[in-house]
Design an enzyme around this catalytic site. Structure first.
Site, PDB file in Angstrom:
ATOM      1  N   LYS A   1      43.436  27.499 -31.447  1.00  0.00           N
ATOM      2  CA  LYS A   1      44.198  26.429 -31.618  1.00  0.00           C
ATOM      3  C   LYS A   1      44.400  25.465 -30.417  1.00  0.00           C
ATOM      4  O   LYS A   1      44.810  24.206 -30.361  1.00  0.00           O
ATOM      5  CB  LYS A   1      45.914  26.938 -32.112  1.00  0.00           C
ATOM      6  CG  LYS A   1      45.747  27.393 -33.528  1.00  0.00           C
ATOM      7  CD  LYS A   1      45.209  26.376 -34.649  1.00  0.00           C
ATOM      8  CE  LYS A   1      45.437  26.611 -35.895  1.00  0.00           C
ATOM      9  NZ  LYS A   1      44.933  25.546 -36.866  1.00  0.00           N
TER      10      LYS A   1
ATOM     11  N   TYR B   1      43.302  33.469 -32.175  1.00  0.00           N
ATOM     12  CA  TYR B   1      43.817  32.242 -32.901  1.00  0.00           C
ATOM     13  C   TYR B   1      44.499  31.391 -31.785  1.00  0.00           C
ATOM     14  O   TYR B   1      44.330  29.991 -31.856  1.00  0.00           O
ATOM     15  CB  TYR B   1      44.917  32.889 -33.672  1.00  0.00           C
ATOM     16  CG  TYR B   1      45.831  31.795 -34.650  1.00  0.00           C
ATOM     17  CD1 TYR B   1      45.259  30.909 -35.517  1.00  0.00           C
ATOM     18  CD2 TYR B   1      47.336  31.696 -34.246  1.00  0.00           C
ATOM     19  CE1 TYR B   1      45.948  30.020 -36.414  1.00  0.00           C
ATOM     20  CE2 TYR B   1      47.987  30.688 -34.904  1.00  0.00           C
ATOM     21  CZ  TYR B   1      47.272  29.737 -36.004  1.00  0.00           C
ATOM     22  OH  TYR B   1      48.035  28.877 -36.854  1.00  0.00           O
TER      23      TYR B   1
END
Length: 302
Positions: free
Chosen positions: A174, A170
Site C-alpha cells: 500500500k 500489505y
C-alpha cells in the site's frame, strides 16, 4: 449525475468497497465495467463470475449500464483485456478505479515468501498493470488529437501511510501504491489524466474481523461510520470532471470524514558544508528530531 455518460472500470468490484463504488458511479450516470475474480478473502479458491455478475444485475435494476470482467488484472494480458472490455462495450474509457486486493496477514518473522509475493502481486502489480494499459490508451487518444479528461483513483491504506503491525506485506504494497500514484500523476498529466489515491477505512470482508473485535455495531437507525458506501462519494467525485484540478493527492476517508494526507516533506535540516565525523552525528540528529514533529504511531503498536 456528476459522472453522466462517463465509462468507469473498477477492479475488485464484486464485493465491499468496489461494489459500493460501482453502484454509486451507476447512480451518478456512469457506465461501469465490474471486474472481479470472485475468489476468497485471502485470494484462494477458484475464480467465480458470480459476484461481478450480481453487481452488474444490481446496476441494471437501477436503470444503469454495466458489464462484467473476469480478467486477472495482475497479468499483463488480463489488464490489457480489462481496458479493451470498456472500449468494446462502451466505446471509451474515462475512469480507472484500482481497488482489488486481499490479505495474508502474519508477523514479519512468520511471513512466508509466497504470502509476501501474493499480496504484492494483487495490490501493487494489480495497480500497475491496469494503470499502464489505461495510460497507454489515453496517451494514444491525446496524441491523436482527441480530448482526454480521464481519472485514476488508486486504493492505498492507513497501513501504507503509517504501518500496521502484522501486515508487513500489505503495508509495503500500500505504501508502494502511494509512490506509484505520485509518479503516474506527474507522467500522465500531459495527456489530460489525473491520478489520486484514497486510504479508506470501512467494514469489508478484509476488515470485518478487526472491527468486530474493536467496535460495537451501530445502534438501529444510527449513522454507520464503517459502511463501505461512505467511501464511494469521494471516489465518484474524484472520477468526475469536477476534480480535473486535483492530482497527485492522497485522501483518507472514513465515515463522514475526509482528510488530505500531508505525506513526506522536507523537514528540519543541517548542512555543515563538509563531511561529517560519525562522532558528531548524534548531536546533529538529536537537534533535528527535536525540531521535527513526532511520527504518528503504527496501527496496532499499542
Amino acid at each position: 449525475m456528476i459522472c453522466k455518460d462517463r465509462v468507469v472500470v473498477i477492479t475488485g468490484a464484486g464485493r465491499g468497497l468496489g461494489r459500493a463504488h460501482a453502484l454509486e458511479f451507476a447512480r451518478q450516470g456512469a457506465r461501469v465495467v465490474v471486474n472481479d475474480l470472485g475468489v476468497a478473502r485471502d485470494g484462494t479458491g477458484g475464480a467465480s463470475a458470480g459476484p461481478a455478475e450480481e453487481v452488474v444485475a444490481e446496476i441494471g435494476r437501477l436503470g444503469g449500464q454495466a458489464v462484467a470482467s473476469p480478467h486477472d488484472i495482475a497479468t499483463d494480458e488480463g489488464a490489457a483485456a480489462l481496458v479493451a472490455t470498456a472500449i468494446e462495450a462502451f466505446g471509451r474509457l474515462d475512469v480507472l478505479v484500482n481497488n482489488a486486493g486481499f490479505l495474508r496477514d502474519r508477523m514479519l518473522v512468520n511471513l512466508a515468501e509466497d504470502e509476501w509475493d501474493a499480496v504484492m502481486r494483487v495490490h501493487l502489480k494489480g495497480h500497475f498493470l491496469p494503470l499502464k494499459h489505461a495510460g497507454r490508451h489515453w496517451r494514444a487518444e491525446s496524441k491523436a488529437g482527441r480530448p482526454v479528461d480521464a481519472r485514476v483513483v488508486n486504493t492505498s491504506s492507513g497501513a501504507g501511510l503509517l504501518g500496521s503491525v502484522g501486515q508487513g506485506n500489505y503495508s509495503a504494497a500500500k505504501a508502494g501504491i502511494v509512490g506509484l500514484t505520485l509518479v503516474a500523476a506527474a507522467e500522465l498529466g500531459r495527456y489530460g489524466v489525473t491520478v489520486n489515491a484514497i486510504a479508506p477505512a470501512a467494514r469489508t470482508r478484509m476488515t470485518e474481523e478487526v472491527f468486530a473485535q474493536t467496535m460495537a455495531a451501530p445502534a438501529e437507525g444510527a449513522f454507520d461510520a464503517m459502511a463501505p458506501e461512505n467511501v464511494s462519494p469521494l471516489v465518484v467525485w474524484l472520477g468526475s470532471p469536477e476534480s480535473r484540478d486535483v492530482t497527485g493527492r492522497v485522501f483518507e476517508v472514513e465515515g463522514g470524514r475526509i482528510c488530505v494526507m500531508d505525506a513526506f516533506r522536507h523537514g528540519p535540516s543541517v548542512d555543515r558544508g563538509a563531511r561529517w565525523d560519525p562522532a558528531e552525528i548524534g548531536a546533529a540528529v538529536g537537534d533535528l528530531l527535536a525540531r521535527a514533529p513526532a511520527p504518528e504511531p503504527v496501527y496496532g503498536a499499542g
